[in-house]
Write a protein that holds these residues in place. Sequence first.
Motif, PDB file in Angstrom:
ATOM      1  N   ALA A  58     -99.007 -43.176 -36.256  1.00 27.04           N
ATOM      2  CA  ALA A  58     -99.260 -43.235 -34.817  1.00 27.04           C
ATOM      3  C   ALA A  58    -100.396 -42.288 -34.440  1.00 27.04           C
ATOM      4  CB  ALA A  58     -97.991 -42.885 -34.044  1.00 27.04           C
ATOM      5  N   ASP A  59    -100.413 -41.110 -35.050  1.00 26.85           N
ATOM      6  CA  ASP A  59    -101.498 -40.144 -34.798  1.00 26.85           C
ATOM      7  C   ASP A  59    -102.859 -40.732 -35.146  1.00 26.85           C
ATOM      8  OD1 ASP A  59    -100.245 -37.982 -33.672  1.00 26.85           O
ATOM      9  OD2 ASP A  59    -100.042 -36.847 -35.531  1.00 26.85           O
ATOM     10  N   ARG A  60    -102.907 -41.460 -36.255  1.00 25.82           N
ATOM     11  CA  ARG A  60    -104.191 -42.048 -36.668  1.00 25.82           C
ATOM     12  C   ARG A  60    -104.672 -43.081 -35.653  1.00 25.82           C
ATOM     13  NH1 ARG A  60    -101.700 -41.530 -41.814  1.00 25.82           N
ATOM     14  NH2 ARG A  60    -100.942 -43.679 -41.801  1.00 25.82           N
ATOM     15  N   VAL A  61    -103.751 -43.876 -35.138  1.00 23.89           N
ATOM     16  CA  VAL A  61    -104.123 -44.860 -34.118  1.00 23.89           C
ATOM     17  C   VAL A  61    -104.619 -44.148 -32.863  1.00 23.89           C
ATOM     18  CG1 VAL A  61    -103.342 -46.763 -32.672  1.00 23.89           C
ATOM     19  CG2 VAL A  61    -102.487 -46.567 -35.015  1.00 23.89           C
ATOM     20  N   THR A  62    -103.931 -43.095 -32.468  1.00 20.85           N
ATOM     21  CA  THR A  62    -104.350 -42.329 -31.291  1.00 20.85           C
ATOM     22  C   THR A  62    -105.757 -41.785 -31.471  1.00 20.85           C
ATOM     23  OG1 THR A  62    -102.054 -41.679 -30.843  1.00 20.85           O
ATOM     24  CG2 THR A  62    -103.780 -40.358 -29.804  1.00 20.85           C
ATOM     25  N   ASN A  87    -102.216 -41.388 -25.292  1.00 23.83           N
ATOM     26  CA  ASN A  87    -101.757 -40.024 -25.550  1.00 23.83           C
ATOM     27  C   ASN A  87    -100.317 -39.810 -25.093  1.00 23.83           C
ATOM     28  OD1 ASN A  87    -104.050 -38.273 -26.719  1.00 23.83           O
ATOM     29  ND2 ASN A  87    -105.067 -39.454 -25.132  1.00 23.83           N
ATOM     30  N   THR A  88     -99.901 -40.500 -24.037  1.00 20.38           N
ATOM     31  CA  THR A  88     -98.504 -40.407 -23.619  1.00 20.38           C
ATOM     32  C   THR A  88     -97.605 -41.120 -24.611  1.00 20.38           C
ATOM     33  OG1 THR A  88     -99.270 -40.414 -21.308  1.00 20.38           O
ATOM     34  CG2 THR A  88     -96.917 -40.704 -21.679  1.00 20.38           C
ATOM     35  N   MET A  89     -98.054 -42.262 -25.125  1.00 16.28           N
ATOM     36  CA  MET A  89     -97.311 -42.940 -26.188  1.00 16.28           C
ATOM     37  C   MET A  89     -97.184 -42.041 -27.410  1.00 16.28           C
ATOM     38  SD  MET A  89     -98.989 -46.751 -25.883  1.00 16.28           S
ATOM     39  CE  MET A  89     -98.278 -47.332 -27.431  1.00 16.28           C
TER      40      MET A  89
END
Length: 215
Positions: A58-62, A87-89
Amino acid sequence: MLLGKLLPREGNFFEMFNQHADRVVEAARAFSQLVANYGDAHLREQYNRDVDNAERAADRVTHDVNRLIHKTFITPIDREQIHTLINTMDDVADLIQDSAETMALYDVRHMTEEISRLTELSVKCCERMREAVGMLAKLSEKGTPEAALKTCEEIDKLESDADRVMRSAMSKLFREEPDVREVIKLKAIYELLETITDKCEDVANVIEGIVLENS
């Protein structure tokens, strides 16, 4: 004019939102399995890894979304909305990982009924969040804006349910638990799990704004 030719007009933001939402649901479901199998050290470690892997993905997608914002000339929705949404996700994914890590750090020995209930509500919130996110690319289709807003309302109701469960859990904890250390541990876990649903509600509020402005 030259800038418009050099930069892409639209990034594939909606698909990236969907990818991130998938990872959040993966993390939530892995955490649910961690709670359900907490007495098995091997399974607990396995599901902890699954939570970590989903959170890192998820961090990489963000990171990719935030980078793409600066490379895209015309975005499909407002840039600030894109930034706030992703960023909220990501905060949701972080909180799920924090919950798993806190259980390990505090050496929580057993799961309570309240932890199981809050975990169940957190998973449902994440799943509804994914449904709402998936509708953003189809707001021009008949009925989709209404469906998205209804899903956001469901998230709000789940958050209210989680808030009630936490208040009841805190009352029971302070009335019935004689060990101060256990009180401290469980209070922290209850608060973290309820915060997951709070953050899902924040995502729902962002989505509501996008729907109302773009439909």
